[in-house]
Design a protein around this motif. Structure first.
Motif, mmCIF file in Angstrom:
data_model
loop_
_atom_site.group_PDB
_atom_site.id
_atom_site.type_symbol
_atom_site.label_atom_id
_atom_site.label_comp_id
_atom_site.label_asym_id
_atom_site.label_seq_id
_atom_site.Cartn_x
_atom_site.Cartn_y
_atom_site.Cartn_z
ATOM 1 N N GLY A 1 -13.303 9.907 -41.650
ATOM 2 C CA GLY A 1 -13.158 11.163 -40.931
ATOM 3 C C GLY A 1 -14.178 12.188 -41.399
ATOM 4 N N PHE A 2 -14.415 12.247 -42.705
ATOM 5 C CA PHE A 2 -15.431 13.161 -43.237
ATOM 6 C C PHE A 2 -16.817 12.800 -42.710
ATOM 7 C CE2 PHE A 2 -18.746 13.725 -46.490
ATOM 8 C CZ PHE A 2 -18.806 15.110 -46.511
ATOM 9 N N SER B 1 -9.055 7.576 -49.387
ATOM 10 C CA SER B 1 -9.015 6.313 -48.635
ATOM 11 C C SER B 1 -10.233 6.178 -47.728
ATOM 12 C CB SER B 1 -7.745 6.252 -47.784
ATOM 13 O OG SER B 1 -7.832 7.161 -46.695
ATOM 14 N N ASP B 2 -10.464 4.942 -47.291
ATOM 15 C CA ASP B 2 -11.565 4.694 -46.361
ATOM 16 C C ASP B 2 -11.383 5.495 -45.076
ATOM 17 O OD1 ASP B 2 -12.757 3.003 -48.138
ATOM 18 O OD2 ASP B 2 -12.305 1.150 -47.052
ATOM 19 N N ASP B 3 -10.165 5.579 -44.572
ATOM 20 C CA ASP B 3 -9.931 6.324 -43.334
ATOM 21 C C ASP B 3 -10.235 7.808 -43.519
ATOM 22 O OD1 ASP B 3 -9.212 4.067 -41.961
ATOM 23 O OD2 ASP B 3 -7.045 4.411 -42.104
ATOM 24 N N GLU B 4 -9.835 8.365 -44.664
ATOM 25 C CA GLU B 4 -10.105 9.782 -44.916
ATOM 26 C C GLU B 4 -11.606 10.046 -45.019
ATOM 27 O OE1 GLU B 4 -6.133 11.147 -47.413
ATOM 28 O OE2 GLU B 4 -7.735 10.028 -48.433
ATOM 29 N N LEU B 5 -12.309 9.148 -45.710
ATOM 30 C CA LEU B 5 -13.755 9.332 -45.844
ATOM 31 C C LEU B 5 -14.471 9.074 -44.522
ATOM 32 C CD1 LEU B 5 -14.403 7.809 -49.376
ATOM 33 C CD2 LEU B 5 -14.289 10.219 -48.721
ATOM 34 N N SER C 1 -9.558 15.208 -52.840
ATOM 35 C CA SER C 1 -8.302 14.758 -52.223
ATOM 36 C C SER C 1 -8.527 13.668 -51.177
ATOM 37 C CB SER C 1 -7.579 15.951 -51.575
ATOM 38 O OG SER C 1 -8.363 16.488 -50.516
ATOM 39 N N LEU C 2 -9.776 13.505 -50.724
ATOM 40 C CA LEU C 2 -10.078 12.450 -49.747
ATOM 41 C C LEU C 2 -10.451 11.190 -50.498
ATOM 42 C CD1 LEU C 2 -12.186 14.389 -47.066
ATOM 43 C CD2 LEU C 2 -9.704 14.164 -47.278
ATOM 44 N N PRO D 1 -16.915 15.608 -49.978
ATOM 45 C CA PRO D 1 -15.745 15.693 -49.109
ATOM 46 C C PRO D 1 -14.500 16.257 -49.779
ATOM 47 C CG PRO D 1 -16.106 13.436 -49.795
ATOM 48 C CD PRO D 1 -17.292 14.212 -50.279
#
Length: 494
Positions: free
Chosen positions: A421-422, A415-419, A412-413, A409
């Motif tokens: 989204g991935f 946080s849990d929320d960013e991951l 830069s990703l 991913p």
């Protein structure tokens, strides 16, 4: 043997892993068997090529199924490649053969009785694997490479215990997988079981013949109506019809035949033969994503020779993540190219469930597949942890000689929320549909513990659709085991 006017002792619908094993067992017992297969034999050399399985997609040897758009995966549809040729999906799959976990079959036993527990399952595995000259599920030989060793070293660094095999029903740690190969060539169920069955006088193949519906006299199944080209063909069974079409096509055939929820069948203009509302429900599939790394060189093409099983930290008993090394991955974002490698991560005990339905006004159209991916948040949470583990494995020094750089991913990703989204953007199914005609003892089950369809006689289902819960690895081995056990039940009169 009785074959006058197309009459047989048994009709087996489908020549995949389950149908091949069942046809072999029933024919060997001296019964006449008609196998119904929608596809043809295919190109034998292409089928045998372990690197060619992707070349069958979107061809006449693929059922070419797609799901409905899935809200939890950013509205994407998902492909469901299924083999439409002799051997079914065992002729186009990744050839990994892992029995499954003791905990999987303990759960089956709670749903359908002790005859489906680990002790009975492992005996069936041993019997089918020991059949002289049949199943070749071998540990990799020439397929072993330094890439595989690097993956295993990375797993060891992260505390995943080294395993010799996974045959003991403990899916934890990292090790070599068994592959349905011999001498570098695919040896799928059609070669291991179907061809020897067809070489006898007991088993006949009816290929390029699409099953339309099971025929009933009252509540007894007596045959199958098929379409071969422009011709309608009827085959009859003196004893039983056994549906082995897989978790997408088996519920479709039952629904076409009047077995399902009466109100839903009525809307489609199909007379109800038996009220079995569970048909087509409980669809599960393994979900897969991963971490992609660009590198100085890419992983050479080859089957999945090593795998690791780990725990996401959720509420599931046992390992719920399976990880392996892959050559490349075409994700929803971009293709990292040939100079790359991927640590793939599959959620193998998903909580989400979907459905398989008939298309409105078109009983013979493609099934309507709603995968239900990520509808249970626990699946999303588990895959986030899986991506974290995959990216950590790819960064271990055992891969340092190829100088990996994380492409997806992406560093830069964090946080849990960013991951999460991935995961939503990248996750796909692993093409392991299961559970849509599940067995059990409750009113919502489709088949009883002997795999007999509820409310009718002379009809069984024996394939991955009967799994009450998904197995924690690829389902091919367990599907063959179910067919072996089905033969035991049929031949013993249960």
């Amino acid at each position: 043997m009785s074959r006058s006017s197309g009459s047989y002792d048994y009709i087996v619908v489908g020549s995949g892993s389950a149908g091949s094993v069942l046809s072999y067992r029933l024919g060997r017992a001296g019964h006449s068997v008609a196998v119904i297969e929608a596809g043809d034999r295919g190109d034998a050399e292409l089928v045998a090529d372990p690197l060619a399985y992707g070349r069958f997609r979107r061809t006449r040897h693929d059922w070419n199924y797609d799901s409905l758009p899935q809200a939890e995966t950013d509205g994407r549809t998902h492909v469901f490649p299924r083999g439409k040729l002799w051997g079914g999906s065992s002729s186009v799959n990744g050839m990994v053969y892992i029995r499954g976990a003791r905990t999987d079959f303990d759960a089956w036993a709670r749903a359908a009785g002790e005859q489906w527990g680990w002790d009975r399952a492992v005996r069936a595995f041993e019997e089918l694997e020991a059949e002289p000259g049949q199943l070749a599920a071998t540990l990799p030989g020439p397929e072993r490479t330094l890439w595989h060793e690097a993956f295993l070293a990375a797993c060891a660094r992260h505390g995943l215990a080294a395993r010799g095999t996974f045959d003991d029903g403990v899916l934890d740690g990292a090790g070599w997988t068994r592959l349905t190969m011999r001498s570098g060539r695919r040896r799928g169920a059609h070669e291991a079981f179907l061809l020897p069955a067809l070489a006898t006088s007991q088993v006949d193949m009816n290929d390029e013949c699409t099953a339309l519906r099971v025929l009933f006299d009252g509540d007894r199944a007596f045959g199958v109506e098929c379409r071969r080209g422009r011709e309608t063909v009827r085959l009859t069974a003196e004893r039983e019809v056994i549906v082995c079409c897989g978790a997408l096509n088996s519920p479709q055939l039952l629904l076409r035949s009047g077995i399902g929820a009466p109100d839903e069948l009525s809307l489609l203009g199909i007379p109800a033969v038996s009220a079995v509302p569970g048909v087509g429900r409980n669809l599960s599939d393994h979900l897969v994503t991963g971490a992609v790394f660009t590198a100085d060189e890419g992983v050479p093409a080859g089957p999945t020779a090593v795998a690791a099983f780990a725990r996401s930290g959720g509420q599931v008993s046992g390992s719920d993540l399976q990880l392996w090394l892959n050559r490349r991955r075409h994700s929803a974002e971009h293709d990292a190219g040939d100079s790359s490698f991927t640590i793939l991560c599959a959620l193998v005990r998903p909580a989400s469930r979907g459905t398989v339905r008939l298309a409105p006004g078109g009983g013979h159209a493609r099934p309507v597949i709603d995968t239900g991916y990520l509808t249970d948040k626990a699946d999303l949470d588990a895959l986030v942890q899986g991506v974290r583990l995959a990216r950590e494995l790819g960064r271990v020094e055992s891969f340092s000689s190829v100088r990996p750089v994380e492409a997806q991913p992406g560093g830069s990703l964090v946080s849990d929320d960013e991951l999460a989204g991935f995961v939503r953007r990248s996750v796909t199914g692993q093409h392991h549909p299961m559970g849509t005609c599940r067995m059990g003892s409750d009113d919502e089950s489709v088949v009883d513990p002997c795999l007999r369809v509820r409310g009718v006689h002379g009809l069984r289902v024996a394939d991955a659709s009967v799994f009450p819960f998904p197995v924690g690895t690829g389902p091919d081995a367990s599907t063959q085991m179910v067919a072996w056990r089905a033969a035991d039940l049929i031949l013993s009169g249960d």
